[in-house]
Scaffold this active site. Structure first.
Site, PDB file in Angstrom:
ATOM      1  N   LYS A  54      12.296 -25.746 -10.177  1.00  0.00           N
ATOM      2  CA  LYS A  54      13.622 -26.257 -10.513  1.00  0.00           C
ATOM      3  C   LYS A  54      13.220 -27.847 -11.311  1.00  0.00           C
ATOM      4  CE  LYS A  54      16.212 -23.583  -7.501  1.00  0.00           C
ATOM      5  NZ  LYS A  54      17.067 -23.156  -6.245  1.00  0.00           N
ATOM      6  N   GLN A  97      18.222 -26.939  -0.746  1.00  0.00           N
ATOM      7  CA  GLN A  97      17.722 -25.602  -0.916  1.00  0.00           C
ATOM      8  C   GLN A  97      17.702 -24.659   0.211  1.00  0.00           C
ATOM      9  OE1 GLN A  97      16.011 -24.540  -3.846  1.00  0.00           O
ATOM     10  NE2 GLN A  97      15.814 -22.532  -2.728  1.00  0.00           N
ATOM     11  N   ASP A 120      25.082 -26.242  -7.052  1.00  0.00           N
ATOM     12  CA  ASP A 120      24.485 -25.097  -6.628  1.00  0.00           C
ATOM     13  C   ASP A 120      25.807 -23.990  -6.387  1.00  0.00           C
ATOM     14  OD1 ASP A 120      22.189 -23.200  -6.892  1.00  0.00           O
ATOM     15  OD2 ASP A 120      21.653 -23.820  -4.841  1.00  0.00           O
TER      16      ASP A 120
END
Ligand code: NAP
Length: 295
Positions: A54, A97, A120
């Site tokens: 990413k 994450q 996200d």
């Protein structure tokens, strides 16, 4: 049957080109950068690999990053860090994450991320908005899958879709997004009876199980569209959740080069969108303020 590949690398490239142009435009218009904050807690090897991919992608399109690698942390500590990043005007998006270590209350932490910075798409606000067909930020993987289907002009309206997996990050939002596109959706999980029959009757199969080649080629309907979100390492090789559907599917995503690259590109797209939204919001507030003062 001739099977066509849904090329995730091609879709990702097209999204990245668009994102790169928007980043340049943003920098020129606002004399400012776009910055994504990334947080990893613990020592999960896969998470580190995903974050690396990413960060590289951010570099390619000109998004700045601020990285936090924290070997150990408490829920309270993480909430405080997220709150500080919410208030930090230099940060446009926050990526926490997953998976997080078991001692952390995952949803509480995701829910602390400001809806404006939830790139996200994993907090309850973003999920709830989807129920009203409003998607500020859809979770990156299912949104990426929709991006693939849109790119290849695959019709969803009226199609029977079977989503195997009901996780908060993938299966559930995927099902809701397909429903919002007027597909008829079945969600399957570990307690589903006769999964084979459910898969057999589907025009579109979305696999999000996390078990290598768990869905058999023989279960698929001739001409089905197969999207394999699974990513499993077997003897050093990446393998999906579906047995290679070549010859039976009309379209399918390969592993690697399918859903993975588009997930990353979609995260970049969400980050630019969040930066643009934040500037637009400030301008609206200023206009409103001036209007009130003049009255
Ligand atoms: P997860 O949280 O472990 O969820 C797995 C789902 O599969 C659960 O809903 C589970 O059902 C269901 N399941 C397990 N065994 C089953 C069975 N025998 N029959 C039917 N359903 C069964 O996994 P996830 O985070 O959603 O990820 C799924 C896969 O996608 C993994 O391979 C992951 O690596 C991959 N992934 C890829 C990307 C990408 O960018 N390419 C991103 C995220 C995830 P229950 O709810 O009943 O337990």
């Amino acid at each position: 049957m001739k099977s066509n590949i849904l090329d995730g690398k091609l879709v990702a490239k097209s999204i990245e080109t668009n994102v790169r142009n928007r980043v340049l435009e943003y920098e020129e218009n606002y004399n400012d950068n776009i910055t994504l904050a990334t947080i990893i807690i613990g020592n999960n090897k896969a998470s580190k690999t995903y974050i690396k991919m990413k960060l590289k992608a951010c570099q390619r399109v000109g998004i700045q990053t601020r990285e936090y690698y924290l070997p150990e942390f408490t829920t309270e500590g993480l909430i405080s860090l997220i709150q500080m990043l919410n208030e930090d005007s230099e940060i446009n998006g926050i990526l926490l994450q997953h998976p997080l270590p078991k001692n952390i209350d995952e949803q509480k932490c995701f829910d602390t991320i400001s809806p404006l910075k939830d790139v996200d798409g994993l907090n309850s606000h973003s999920f709830g908005k989807m129920s009203f067909k409003e998607t500020d930020f859809g979770a990156a993987t299912p949104t990426g899958i929709i991006n693939i289907l849109d790119f290849y002009n695959i019709k969803l309206e009226g199609q029977k879709a079977c989503v195997i997996g009901r996780s908060q990050i993938l299966g559930k939002p995927m099902a809701l997004m397909l429903l919002n596109k007027d597909a008829t959706v079945t969600i399957c999980h570990s307690k589903t009876q006769n999964l084979e029959n459910e898969v057999k009757s589907a025009d579109i199969v979305i696999a999000a199980v996390g078990k290598p080649e768990f869905i058999k080629k023989s279960w698929l309907k001739e001409g089905a569209i197969v999207i394999d979100a699974g990513y499993n390492l077997v003897n050093g090789k990446s393998v999906g959740d579906v047995e290679n559907p070549n010859g039976i599917a009309s379209f399918y995503t390969p592993i690697p080069g399918g859903v993975g690259p588009v997930t990353v590109a979609t995260l970049l797209e969400n980050t630019v969108k969040s930066a643009e939204n934040q500037k637009a919001l400030i301008q609206t507030k200023i206009k409103q303020y001036i209007k009130e003062e003049i009255k």
